[in-house]
Scaffold this active site. Structure first.
Site, PDB file in Angstrom:
ATOM      1  CG  ASP A 108      37.136  42.535  36.432  1.00 23.87           C
ATOM      2  OD1 ASP A 108      38.189  43.098  36.796  1.00 23.87           O
ATOM      3  OD2 ASP A 108      36.063  42.642  37.044  1.00 23.87           O
ATOM      4  CG  ASP A 130      39.496  46.030  41.985  1.00 21.52           C
ATOM      5  OD1 ASP A 130      39.592  47.134  42.541  1.00 21.52           O
ATOM      6  OD2 ASP A 130      38.747  45.141  42.389  1.00 21.52           O
ATOM      7  N   GLY A 186      36.601  60.278  44.982  1.00 21.22           N
ATOM      8  CA  GLY A 186      36.825  58.859  45.244  1.00 21.22           C
ATOM      9  C   GLY A 186      35.810  58.331  46.235  1.00 21.22           C
ATOM     10  CB  THR A 230      34.751  52.273  49.381  1.00 24.04           C
ATOM     11  OG1 THR A 230      35.353  50.979  49.316  1.00 24.04           O
ATOM     12  CG2 THR A 230      33.509  52.215  50.275  1.00 24.04           C
ATOM     13  NE  ARG A 233      39.381  40.976  46.440  1.00 27.55           N
ATOM     14  CZ  ARG A 233      38.352  40.835  47.232  1.00 27.55           C
ATOM     15  NH1 ARG A 233      38.530  40.406  48.481  1.00 27.55           N
ATOM     16  NH2 ARG A 233      37.126  41.075  46.822  1.00 27.55           N
ATOM     17  CD1 TRP A 236      41.966  44.480  43.683  1.00 27.23           C
ATOM     18  CD2 TRP A 236      43.381  42.884  42.995  1.00 27.23           C
ATOM     19  NE1 TRP A 236      41.267  43.304  43.608  1.00 27.23           N
ATOM     20  CE2 TRP A 236      42.104  42.303  43.186  1.00 27.23           C
ATOM     21  CE3 TRP A 236      44.425  42.068  42.575  1.00 27.23           C
ATOM     22  CZ2 TRP A 236      41.842  40.952  42.954  1.00 27.23           C
ATOM     23  CZ3 TRP A 236      44.178  40.717  42.353  1.00 27.23           C
ATOM     24  CH2 TRP A 236      42.911  40.177  42.542  1.00 27.23           C
TER      25      TRP A 236
HETATM   26  N1  GLY Z   1      38.116  42.755  41.447  1.00 28.96           N
HETATM   27  C1  GLY Z   1      37.017  42.550  42.321  1.00 28.96           C
HETATM   28  C2  GLY Z   1      37.419  42.112  43.661  1.00 28.96           C
HETATM   29  O1  GLY Z   1      38.602  42.055  43.991  1.00 28.96           O
HETATM   30  O2  GLY Z   1      36.521  41.794  44.432  1.00 28.96           O
END
Ligand code: GLY
Length: 396
Positions: free
Chosen positions: A113, A174, A232, A234, A246, A250
């Site tokens: 991040d 993300d 894959g 989650t 989310r 992203w």
């Molecule tokens: N990037 C972590 C989240 O969206 O929670």
């Protein structure tokens, strides 16, 4: 793999006469209250930062250690752009120094991040004010991010030590939003190594994170020794085969940003494919549930995902030709989402330490930040409002 993915059709939506103007006016009317909230929070946080999400309506105050601290810096830069008020710039510049210290001391920097963190703090500072120190700090952050790049499978590992068997070779959707830091590093530093790693990662995300129906996995594991794709699953979604809202947001925004840096038209197309999947699963008030598989109206919303989507749709509107059949629908959905956020999700009785955009979900199953404000929700709300009324020069 995305070569064979299905792009769903979306029902056309048209903006009514005067609707665009009315929403712009609503945004301009809301802005003084939002800036007043940023002022209150500037006093409340001082030189420290809000935590990722509120607890019982208020942000715990933390040091510059979370993956989310730059979302507050980003709000300050946007507030400065809206108002020209020097205090916002001065505080954002103090943040730049804090981010410099953070990367120099490697304080909570062992994750992907760094892109979120250094785009909204230092890249923004450099773009807006030509801050040379910020540029240098951003380059250092890009170098640290490169340490997470696995050459054989061509991805940046999201979390954990590179040899941690539980995390090794894991990329997450993300990360698409973290890659702009690498392209920027190549642009400002002149070394193509960063951009090449970003191009490789986005290609692997394009191939493996997107499912054939236009939804996405939250996370995907690659074999770092053979380079083979594994499976894959989650982390924050409802289930391994559902679509975490989310994450999908992203994806819409992240594939689009990567298109802007690479010119690869497949990424522009993919952004639209993910957007259509998202739009087709919106409840009536356009603010998504926290997972796109959920349909029960009692499910919690993730307003932050809708704010991210609104930003992405407004960028799509900029990129697509006026003749594109979905362009006006994207604009209508984005502007109406903004209107719904302002009508029903904006914190209108803001007190110091509270957030702007209510009813987000950070991690439902982990019971963190459920039905709270979160730092990125507040930031993307402001970005969406800014995009809707101006030709904003992106920080990404
Ligand atoms: N990037 C972590 C989240 O969206 O929670």
């Amino acid at each position: 793999m995305s070569e064979t993915i299905n792009k769903e059709m979306i029902a056309p939506q048209r903006l009514r006469d005067g609707e665009r103007l009315a929403i712009s006016q609503k945004i301009r009317d809301a802005m003084p209250g939002i800036l007043a909230a940023v002022d209150r929070n500037s006093g409340y946080f001082g030189l420290r930062f809000p935590d990722a999400a509120c607890k019982e309506g208020v942000y715990p105050v933390i040091d510059n250690q979370e993956w989310t601290t730059s979302f507050w810096t980003g709000q300050l830069w946007l507030a400065w752009e809206w108002s020209g008020k020097q205090a916002y710039r001065e505080l954002a510049e103090a943040h730049v120094r804090s981010f410099g210290e953070r990367i120099a001391t490697r304080d909570h920097t062992d994750h992907h991040d760094l892109g979120f963190l250094y785009s909204l703090s230092c890249i923004a500072a450099n773009k807006l004010t030509g801050n040379r120190e910020a540029k240098y700090i951003a380059l250092q952050a890009a170098e640290v991010l490169m340490e997470r790049y696995h050459e054989k499978c061509g991805i940046i590992q999201a979390w954990g030590a590179l040899d941690n068997p539980e995390q090794q070779g894991r990329m997450i959707i993300d990360c698409n939003m973290n890659l702009p830091l690498l392209y920027q590093a190549s642009l400002i530093g002149g070394d193509n190594r960063y951009a090449r790693a970003a191009e490789s990662h986005i290609e692997q995300a394009r191939r493996y994170i997107v499912r054939q129906d236009g939804s996405t996995f939250h996370t995907y594991f690659m074999d770092v020794n053979t380079g083979e794709a594994r499976f894959g699953n989650t982390h924050q979604g409802f289930s391994d085969d559902s679509c975490w809202s989310r994450g999908q947001a992203w994806g819409v925004y992240g594939f689009l940003l990567n298109y802007l840096y690479t010119g690869d038209a497949r990424l522009l197309e993919l952004s639209q494919t993910l957007a259509n999947y998202f739009i087709n699963r919106l409840p009536e008030d356009l603010i998504c549930y926290w997972d796109l598989a959920l349909t029960d109206p009692r499910s919690e919303r993730d307003s932050s995902a809708s704010a991210i989507l609104a930003c992405a749709l407004l960028e799509l509107v900029k990129q697509l030709p006026v003749t594109h059949p979905d362009r006006e629908t994207y604009e209508a959905v984005a502007l109406r989402t903004i209107e719904k956020m302002l009508d029903g999700y904006l914190n209108k009785t803001h007190k110091a330490g509270e957030g702007l955009l209510e009813h987000s979900v950070y991690h439902f199953k982990g019971n963190v930040g459920v039905d709270e404000c979160c730092a990125w929700g507040d930031y993307y709300l402001m970005e969406a409002l800014t995009r809707a009324v101006s030709t904003w020069n992106s920080y990404w």
